[in-house]
Design an enzyme around this catalytic site. Structure first.
Site, PDB file in Angstrom:
ATOM      1  N   GLU A 261       0.892  -0.892   0.231  1.00 49.61           N
ATOM      2  CA  GLU A 261      -0.020   0.013   0.152  1.00 49.61           C
ATOM      3  C   GLU A 261       0.870   1.182   0.053  1.00 49.61           C
ATOM      4  O   GLU A 261       1.687   1.219   1.258  1.00 49.61           O
ATOM      5  CB  GLU A 261      -1.257  -0.379   0.578  1.00 49.61           C
ATOM      6  CG  GLU A 261      -1.602   1.149   1.283  1.00 49.61           C
ATOM      7  CD  GLU A 261      -2.829   1.812   2.771  1.00 49.61           C
ATOM      8  OE1 GLU A 261      -2.763   1.900   3.158  1.00 49.61           O
ATOM      9  OE2 GLU A 261      -3.081   0.161   3.062  1.00 49.61           O
ATOM     10  N   CYS A 298      -3.700   7.094   5.785  1.00 54.21           N
ATOM     11  CA  CYS A 298      -4.423   6.400   4.047  1.00 54.21           C
ATOM     12  C   CYS A 298      -5.230   6.959   3.584  1.00 54.21           C
ATOM     13  O   CYS A 298      -5.255   6.829   2.212  1.00 54.21           O
ATOM     14  CB  CYS A 298      -3.385   5.508   4.128  1.00 54.21           C
ATOM     15  SG  CYS A 298      -4.028   3.931   5.244  1.00 54.21           S
TER      16      CYS A 298
END
Length: 532
Positions: A261, A298
């Protein structure tokens, strides 16, 4: 006077680092001051010892009955819950994030909860997706990699994504792979305490104690060398795009699976109908989402797109006021502050106008003002690459587009993201705009959201915390949501004409545990019926 250096967890025991390159201490970001014991930055000897020990445990762990794996996950979750208060207080000092506002009510329960969800999936076992073709004599299922998984934990989630406790860790163990956890230097004491609890739970469950190793830090060049070691089965990574791409390039040379990620700006579109009637409320919700946890999520809304007219002026004025009046948020580290300052300078250099904030906070520690920047849709399209760079903190870019057609063009200019949000009016007046924008966004995001900011990530089997590159390195998998997360750390094992007694339990004729299996094209919890 010698300095006491914290031990590392290698080969089933806590032991002194065999090769310490240097040491570091935790830093209180609210004060900018180091505190606590020294932790080792490990050299090559520690990495080799951890990799060798984890590799030696792979076969035994792969052969371990599921109930013992599940017992470990449950025991670990119970220990985290029992120590929640002390863990939260330590993590607050190491990260500046709130024990009472975040860790105790949300992140720690999420962490123990996903460990328990992994335990449930291990017992249920349908995640192995057994497939039986009686005519061809073929049977297949998902099984352990037979190699260790290396997990890199990020700085912003000291529990739910920690390399020694988070979703990647739980998933890799549930798939019966040993884990080498790389802690984050922003919260080394929290990671050590979690590793102690994990080690206790391993012993209680009777698993090979070498199933879990933890190192605090190692030099970049050694990390790249480790990522390229074919003894690894996979890597789970959450962190910066530059670091992740470097590790992925190294892993690719050895065929090591890499699930990373990397970055996301999570664009939010405010459609005309809802903007005309709820501008003030949308501005307040936007500000709260952007500044939650000092913007260090995020799924932070890094770009908001509003169509001129339809209440857009009221929205911009209200958002500007909220950002201007907001307090400077505490960032996780000095390095994070430096990167954020560079990112904001880059956005300004690319033509963004500062509407509020834009500077370091005046107080002690690592703080940055809530920052709102703005560009026109035309200017964004002229410099789309630079203007969608991630600014990891309480920062967002407002893109003011002239009409729906320009909004659609802007949507098409976005890179891959974890999320994309469309706010639509409940009376259906925005449905045509939704239908124009949604297909464009659908191809560019992992999770398409209606009428809420993207910050929250529910731990659900239907969740996708993933997305097209560069948000992640594989759009087909999620880092959150059992049992799907487990499947990342598996291999497809097929058996051709193998006698029933020699097959894994999931693939035998008798379905003793009643798990879901696909038998000759039909899903069933029954046995394989004998052919006449």
């Amino acid at each position: 006077m010698s300095v006491q250096i914290e031990p590392v967890l290698i080969a089933g025991r806590w032991q002194p680092s065999q090769e310490t390159v240097k040491t570091f201490r935790a830093v209180d970001p609210a004060l900018g001051e180091a505190f606590g014991p020294e932790f080792p930055t490990s050299g090559a000897a520690d990495i080799e010892a951890a990799l060798a020990a984890a590799s030696a445990a792979a076969e035994a762990l792969a052969a371990t009955e599921p109930e013992r794996i599940a017992a470990f996950l449950d025991a670990y979750a119970a220990r985290i819950d029992a120590n929640a208060q002390a863990l939260a207080e330590l993590a607050q000092r190491e990260t500046g994030l709130s024990a009472q506002g975040r860790f105790l009510p949300a992140e720690i329960p999420r962490t123990s909860g996903q460990l328990r969800q992994a335990a449930t999936a291990v017992r249920e076992r349908s995640w192995t997706v057994p497939v039986i073709d009686t005519a061809a004599g073929l049977r297949a299922h998902l099984a352990p990699l037979g190699k260790p998984v290396l997990v890199f934990g990020p700085n912003n989630f000291p529990f739910a994504f920690n390399g020694i406790a988070g979703s990647d860790f739980a998933s890799a163990i549930a798939a019966r792979n040993p884990v080498i956890a790389k802690a984050h230097p922003s919260h080394p004491g929290t990671s050590k305490r979690l590793a102690e609890l994990a080690h206790e739970a391993l012993q209680e469950a009777g698993l090979p104690t070498q199933s879990v190793q933890m190192l605090y830090q190692f030099p970049r060049e050694l990390g790249l060398k480790l990522a390229a070691d074919a003894r690894l089965g996979a890597i789970g990574f959450t962190g910066s795009r530059s670091a992740g791409l470097g590790l992925k390039a190294a892993a690719d040379t050895a065929g090591v699976l890499f699930y990373g990620e990397l970055s996301s700006i999570n664009p939010v579109f405010l459609l005309p109908g809802i903007l005309a009637t709820q501008a003030e409320a949308l501005a307040k919700e936007f500000f709260a989402s952007c500044t939650m946890g000092a913007g260090q999520f995020c799924t932070n809304p890094g770009v908001v797109v509003a169509i001129d007219g339809h209440g857009s002026d009221a929205f911009v004025a209200a958002a500007q006021r909220h950002f201007a009046e907001g307090a400077a948020g505490v960032l996780l580290s000095e390095g994070g502050l430096q990167h954020l300052q560079e990112a904001v300078a880059g956005l300004i250099g690319a033509g963004a106008e500062v509407l509020a904030g834009g500077k370091r906070g005046a107080e002690d520690g690592f703080r940055f003002q809530p920052t709102l920047l703005a560009v026109t849709g035309r200017h964004f399209l002229e410099n789309a690459h630079a203007l969608q760079a991630e600014a990891f903190g309480p920062v967002s870019l407002l893109v003011r587009v002239s009409d729906l057609e320009q909004a659609k063009t802007v949507a098409g200019a976005f890179e891959g993201n974890l999320t994309g949000t469309l706010y639509r009016a409940p009376d259906g007046s925005d449905d045509a705009a939704w239908q124009a924008l949604a297909p464009v966004m659908r191809a560019r995001v992992g999770r398409l959201i209606a009428n809420k900011m993207p910050t929250g990530v529910a731990v659900s089997p239907a969740q996708n915390h993933g997305g097209p590159f560069p948000s992640t390195t594989h759009p087909g998998f999620s880092a959150v949501g059992m049992p799907g997360t487990i499947r990342r750390f598996t291999a497809l094992h097929s058996y051709d004409q193998v006698p029933d007694a020699l097959l894994p339990p999931e693939l035998r004729d008798r379905n003793v545990d009643g798990i879901w299996r696909q038998i000759d094209g039909q899903w069933s919890r029954g046995d394989v019926e004998a052919k006449a």
